[in-house]
Each structure stands twice: as structure tokens, then as C-alpha cells.
Design a protein around this motif. Structure first.
Motif, PDB file in Angstrom:
ATOM      1  N   ILE A  49       0.726  -1.361   0.092  1.00  0.00           N
ATOM      2  CA  ILE A  49      -0.409  -0.022   0.342  1.00  0.00           C
ATOM      3  C   ILE A  49       0.680   1.556   0.073  1.00  0.00           C
ATOM      4  O   ILE A  49       1.809   1.256   0.823  1.00  0.00           O
ATOM      5  CB  ILE A  49      -0.744  -0.526   1.027  1.00  0.00           C
ATOM      6  CG1 ILE A  49      -1.906  -1.352   0.994  1.00  0.00           C
ATOM      7  CG2 ILE A  49      -1.343   0.919   1.758  1.00  0.00           C
ATOM      8  CD1 ILE A  49      -3.533  -1.132   2.468  1.00  0.00           C
ATOM      9  N   ASP A  50       0.385   1.840  -0.787  1.00  0.00           N
ATOM     10  CA  ASP A  50       1.390   3.329  -0.896  1.00  0.00           C
ATOM     11  C   ASP A  50       1.366   3.959   0.419  1.00  0.00           C
ATOM     12  O   ASP A  50       0.600   4.552   1.065  1.00  0.00           O
ATOM     13  CB  ASP A  50       0.825   4.202  -2.399  1.00  0.00           C
ATOM     14  CG  ASP A  50       2.290   5.438  -2.587  1.00  0.00           C
ATOM     15  OD1 ASP A  50       2.362   6.165  -1.641  1.00  0.00           O
ATOM     16  OD2 ASP A  50       1.540   6.212  -3.272  1.00  0.00           O
ATOM     17  N   ASP A  72       7.211   8.352   0.559  1.00  0.00           N
ATOM     18  CA  ASP A  72       8.354   8.079  -0.047  1.00  0.00           C
ATOM     19  C   ASP A  72       8.813   6.327   0.677  1.00  0.00           C
ATOM     20  O   ASP A  72       9.795   5.962   0.749  1.00  0.00           O
ATOM     21  CB  ASP A  72       9.961   8.217  -0.170  1.00  0.00           C
ATOM     22  CG  ASP A  72       9.866   9.709  -1.820  1.00  0.00           C
ATOM     23  OD1 ASP A  72       9.657   9.321  -2.387  1.00  0.00           O
ATOM     24  OD2 ASP A  72      10.407  10.245  -0.702  1.00  0.00           O
ATOM     25  N   GLU A  73       7.898   5.589   0.843  1.00  0.00           N
ATOM     26  CA  GLU A  73       7.147   4.844   1.921  1.00  0.00           C
ATOM     27  C   GLU A  73       5.985   4.109   1.337  1.00  0.00           C
ATOM     28  O   GLU A  73       5.353   3.924   0.268  1.00  0.00           O
ATOM     29  CB  GLU A  73       7.751   4.377   3.243  1.00  0.00           C
ATOM     30  CG  GLU A  73       8.877   4.918   3.561  1.00  0.00           C
ATOM     31  CD  GLU A  73       8.894   5.176   4.874  1.00  0.00           C
ATOM     32  OE1 GLU A  73       9.493   5.494   5.778  1.00  0.00           O
ATOM     33  OE2 GLU A  73       8.113   5.937   5.664  1.00  0.00           O
ATOM     34  N   VAL A  74       6.158   2.766   1.661  1.00  0.00           N
ATOM     35  CA  VAL A  74       4.894   1.607   1.173  1.00  0.00           C
ATOM     36  C   VAL A  74       4.782   0.507   2.390  1.00  0.00           C
ATOM     37  O   VAL A  74       5.683   0.280   2.688  1.00  0.00           O
ATOM     38  CB  VAL A  74       5.086   0.492   0.143  1.00  0.00           C
ATOM     39  CG1 VAL A  74       5.409   1.284  -1.508  1.00  0.00           C
ATOM     40  CG2 VAL A  74       6.840  -0.138  -0.428  1.00  0.00           C
ATOM     41  N   TYR A  75       3.827   0.757   2.389  1.00  0.00           N
ATOM     42  CA  TYR A  75       3.661  -0.531   4.033  1.00  0.00           C
ATOM     43  C   TYR A  75       3.413  -1.614   2.896  1.00  0.00           C
ATOM     44  O   TYR A  75       2.344  -1.884   2.107  1.00  0.00           O
ATOM     45  CB  TYR A  75       1.833   0.112   4.312  1.00  0.00           C
ATOM     46  CG  TYR A  75       1.792   0.941   4.999  1.00  0.00           C
ATOM     47  CD1 TYR A  75       2.433   0.914   6.224  1.00  0.00           C
ATOM     48  CD2 TYR A  75       0.399   1.770   4.325  1.00  0.00           C
ATOM     49  CE1 TYR A  75       1.748   2.569   6.823  1.00  0.00           C
ATOM     50  CE2 TYR A  75       0.912   3.166   4.709  1.00  0.00           C
ATOM     51  CZ  TYR A  75       1.435   3.398   6.552  1.00  0.00           C
ATOM     52  OH  TYR A  75       1.101   4.149   6.785  1.00  0.00           O
ATOM     53  N   TRP A  76       4.093  -3.031   3.812  1.00  0.00           N
ATOM     54  CA  TRP A  76       4.689  -3.942   2.820  1.00  0.00           C
ATOM     55  C   TRP A  76       4.115  -5.349   3.208  1.00  0.00           C
ATOM     56  O   TRP A  76       4.668  -5.837   4.769  1.00  0.00           O
ATOM     57  CB  TRP A  76       6.054  -4.504   2.326  1.00  0.00           C
ATOM     58  CG  TRP A  76       6.646  -4.907   1.513  1.00  0.00           C
ATOM     59  CD1 TRP A  76       7.517  -6.198   1.935  1.00  0.00           C
ATOM     60  CD2 TRP A  76       6.744  -5.930   0.482  1.00  0.00           C
ATOM     61  NE1 TRP A  76       7.732  -7.466   1.613  1.00  0.00           N
ATOM     62  CE2 TRP A  76       7.377  -6.475   0.680  1.00  0.00           C
ATOM     63  CE3 TRP A  76       6.661  -5.011  -0.293  1.00  0.00           C
ATOM     64  CZ2 TRP A  76       7.689  -6.963  -0.991  1.00  0.00           C
ATOM     65  CZ3 TRP A  76       6.320  -5.809  -1.890  1.00  0.00           C
ATOM     66  CH2 TRP A  76       7.019  -6.337  -1.787  1.00  0.00           C
ATOM     67  N   GLN A 105       7.344 -10.496   8.412  1.00  0.00           N
ATOM     68  CA  GLN A 105       6.639  -9.843   9.285  1.00  0.00           C
ATOM     69  C   GLN A 105       6.222  -8.164   8.350  1.00  0.00           C
ATOM     70  O   GLN A 105       6.575  -8.153   7.566  1.00  0.00           O
ATOM     71  CB  GLN A 105       7.726  -8.715  10.230  1.00  0.00           C
ATOM     72  CG  GLN A 105       7.876  -9.564  11.140  1.00  0.00           C
ATOM     73  CD  GLN A 105       8.716  -8.637  12.204  1.00  0.00           C
ATOM     74  OE1 GLN A 105       9.441  -8.029  11.768  1.00  0.00           O
ATOM     75  NE2 GLN A 105       8.726  -8.878  14.040  1.00  0.00           N
ATOM     76  N   GLU A 106       4.751  -7.479   8.472  1.00  0.00           N
ATOM     77  CA  GLU A 106       4.513  -6.546   7.933  1.00  0.00           C
ATOM     78  C   GLU A 106       5.994  -5.558   8.248  1.00  0.00           C
ATOM     79  O   GLU A 106       5.902  -5.628   9.462  1.00  0.00           O
ATOM     80  CB  GLU A 106       2.886  -6.021   8.368  1.00  0.00           C
ATOM     81  CG  GLU A 106       1.862  -6.871   7.759  1.00  0.00           C
ATOM     82  CD  GLU A 106       0.839  -7.047   8.510  1.00  0.00           C
ATOM     83  OE1 GLU A 106       0.001  -7.325   7.160  1.00  0.00           O
ATOM     84  OE2 GLU A 106       0.226  -5.724   9.117  1.00  0.00           O
ATOM     85  N   ALA A 107       6.121  -4.287   7.579  1.00  0.00           N
ATOM     86  CA  ALA A 107       6.695  -3.186   7.809  1.00  0.00           C
ATOM     87  C   ALA A 107       6.789  -2.419   6.915  1.00  0.00           C
ATOM     88  O   ALA A 107       5.292  -2.091   5.595  1.00  0.00           O
ATOM     89  CB  ALA A 107       7.607  -3.716   7.113  1.00  0.00           C
ATOM     90  N   TYR A 110      -0.591   1.450  12.659  1.00  0.00           N
ATOM     91  CA  TYR A 110       0.175   2.332  11.788  1.00  0.00           C
ATOM     92  C   TYR A 110       1.262   1.666  11.205  1.00  0.00           C
ATOM     93  O   TYR A 110       1.375   2.116  10.327  1.00  0.00           O
ATOM     94  CB  TYR A 110      -0.002   3.922  12.250  1.00  0.00           C
ATOM     95  CG  TYR A 110      -1.235   4.393  12.659  1.00  0.00           C
ATOM     96  CD1 TYR A 110      -2.216   4.520  11.684  1.00  0.00           C
ATOM     97  CD2 TYR A 110      -1.416   3.916  13.798  1.00  0.00           C
ATOM     98  CE1 TYR A 110      -3.426   4.776  12.150  1.00  0.00           C
ATOM     99  CE2 TYR A 110      -2.339   5.288  14.531  1.00  0.00           C
ATOM    100  CZ  TYR A 110      -3.955   5.679  13.527  1.00  0.00           C
ATOM    101  OH  TYR A 110      -4.615   6.109  14.017  1.00  0.00           O
ATOM    102  N   LEU A 111       2.571   0.501  11.534  1.00  0.00           N
ATOM    103  CA  LEU A 111       3.261   0.602  11.429  1.00  0.00           C
ATOM    104  C   LEU A 111       4.149   1.406  11.836  1.00  0.00           C
ATOM    105  O   LEU A 111       5.036   1.491  12.485  1.00  0.00           O
ATOM    106  CB  LEU A 111       3.882   0.138   9.471  1.00  0.00           C
ATOM    107  CG  LEU A 111       2.621  -1.153  10.116  1.00  0.00           C
ATOM    108  CD1 LEU A 111       3.076  -2.232   8.195  1.00  0.00           C
ATOM    109  CD2 LEU A 111       3.361  -2.197  10.207  1.00  0.00           C
TER     110      LEU A 111
END
Length: 224
Positions: A116-117, A121-125, A140-142, A213-214
């Protein structure tokens, strides 16, 4: 017979889904910035169309993030309000997992890299693999820079990408079989995941409905 309600407002999409008597009904709309106004009427209409009273719901599942901070908070607020009033438990569900579950439902893919954008300049992954019809997290999610993402080792190269993070495909440091950068989480996939969690006894009390939210600090932009 278990009756579960699911909802999601973590991205541009607003969706609700209901499991009752073994039948799933759902409603999904892409309505940016209108979730707060639309969510409760959508729930009311879904229940009415299904002929189910809100009091018949056994638990409420919801997209707990990651996603848009305001959207996730809207879901938490509505879920806690309903769950406290009904004295029912809740089933927090990952929005990245919901993306993966949606890819399994629509395309039958068994390994999904959900992204997810996240702006800045990051993504949820998160990377997921199907296990008996349920997308399960590998690792893990990050929240991470696109150039730093990685697929799990030793699971081959047959991966499908789902989610708005794949609009940054030229920056993501992995290769895929195919991807759908237009994919958004859908409450019917949150419902599917919640059914597994409910069977395992993973429902929690309403006060434990917390956003994920990460990011450690959701109010402060990343330093440049």
C-alpha cells in the motif's frame, strides 16, 4: 450459526460485508474522504437488505491498518461504538492480508506481495502465502522504502503483487509474475480472514480494537 459483520475504511475504498446463515453479502464503494458520512448508512442498508438485526451479530471484524491514518481511525471508532453497545467482541484484521486474500479470491494466486502506498517515499509491505484458503503472513509487515523491499527466501519466484504500492513498481526491488496496482482492501476479504480467526478463538474485547499504523509516529513526517 455464526453471524459476522466486517467493515473497512483504511484506503480510498469503503466497504462492508456480512456473513449470516452461511451466506456472504457485501457492499463496496471507492469514495475518498466520505467514509465518515457513508459507513454507518452502508452498514444499516446491508443489514436491512439481508434481513438481519444488528443485535444478531456475534462479532465485528475490521481493517485495523496499515492504511490512511484518518480512515483507520474512522473504522476503530465505529467498531468500538457498535461493539460496546452490543457487548460483542471484535476481530482486528490486517489490510495487507485483506489485499492478499482478495488476490486469492479473484485470481487464485497462492503467494502475494501486498503493498500500500504509504506516502513519504515508503510503502506498507507484507508477503503472504495461502494455507487452506487463508492468506498467512510470511515474516513481518513493515513500512519501508520501495528500494528496500524483499520477498521471502526459499519460496520461489512465483509472486503476485496487489495494492497501490505497486504503482511504484519501477522502484520496488523485486520481480513478480503479475501485479494489480489498482487493488484496494475489501470488507468481504476481511470477513474471509475473520472467519478463520473466529474459528481459532482470536476475537478480542472492544477496548482492544487498536489501529496498526506501522509507523512509530504517525503525526510527524519522515525527516529528509
Amino acid at each position: 450459526m455464526t453471524t459476522l459483520l466486517a467493515l473497512d475504511t483504511a484506503t480510498e475504498a469503503c466497504s462492508v460485508a456480512l456473513l449470516h446463515d452461511g451466506k456472504v453479502t457485501s457492499h463496496y464503494e471507492v469514495i475518498p474522504r466520505m467514509h465518515a458520512q457513508k459507513l454507518l448508512p452502508m452498514i444499516k442498508q446491508l443489514l436491512a437488505d439481508s434481513g438481519v438485526a444488528l443485535s444478531a451479530v456475534d462479532a465485528i471484524a475490521f481493517g485495523r491498518g496499515p492504511g490512511a491514518f484518518t480512515g483507520v481511525r474512522i473504522a476503530i471508532g465505529v467498531v468500538q461504538g457498535l461493539a460496546f453497545a452490543l457487548e460483542r467482541p471484535v476481530l482486528p484484521t490486517s489490510n495487507l492480508a485483506a489485499l492478499a486474500q482478495g488476490a486469492l479470491r479473484r485470481h487464485g494466486v497462492q503467494q502475494v506481495a501486498a503493498a500500500i502506498d504509504a506516502r513519504m517515499d515508503e510503502v506498507y509491505w507484507g508477503c503472504y502465502q495461502a494455507e487452506l484458503g487463508e492468506m498467512r503472513l510470511i515474516g513481518q509487515e513493515a513500512v519501508i522504502a520501495p528500494e528496500r523491499v524483499a520477498l521471502p527466501d526459499d519460496l520461489g519466484d512465483d509472486w503476485y503483487g496487489a495494492g497501490t504500492g505497486w504503482s511504484l513498481a519501477e522502484r520496488l526491488a523485486v520481480k513478480l509474475t503479475a501485479s494489480d496496482p489498482a487493488a484496494l482492501p475489501d470488507a468481504q476479504d476481511i470477513l474471509s480472514l475473520a472467519r478463520f480467526a473466529w474459528t481459532r478463538g482470536e476475537a478480542v474485547a472492544a477496548e482492544l480494537a487498536q489501529p496498526v499504523y506501522l509507523r512509530d509516529n504517525v503525526a510527524t513526517p519522515k525527516a529528509r
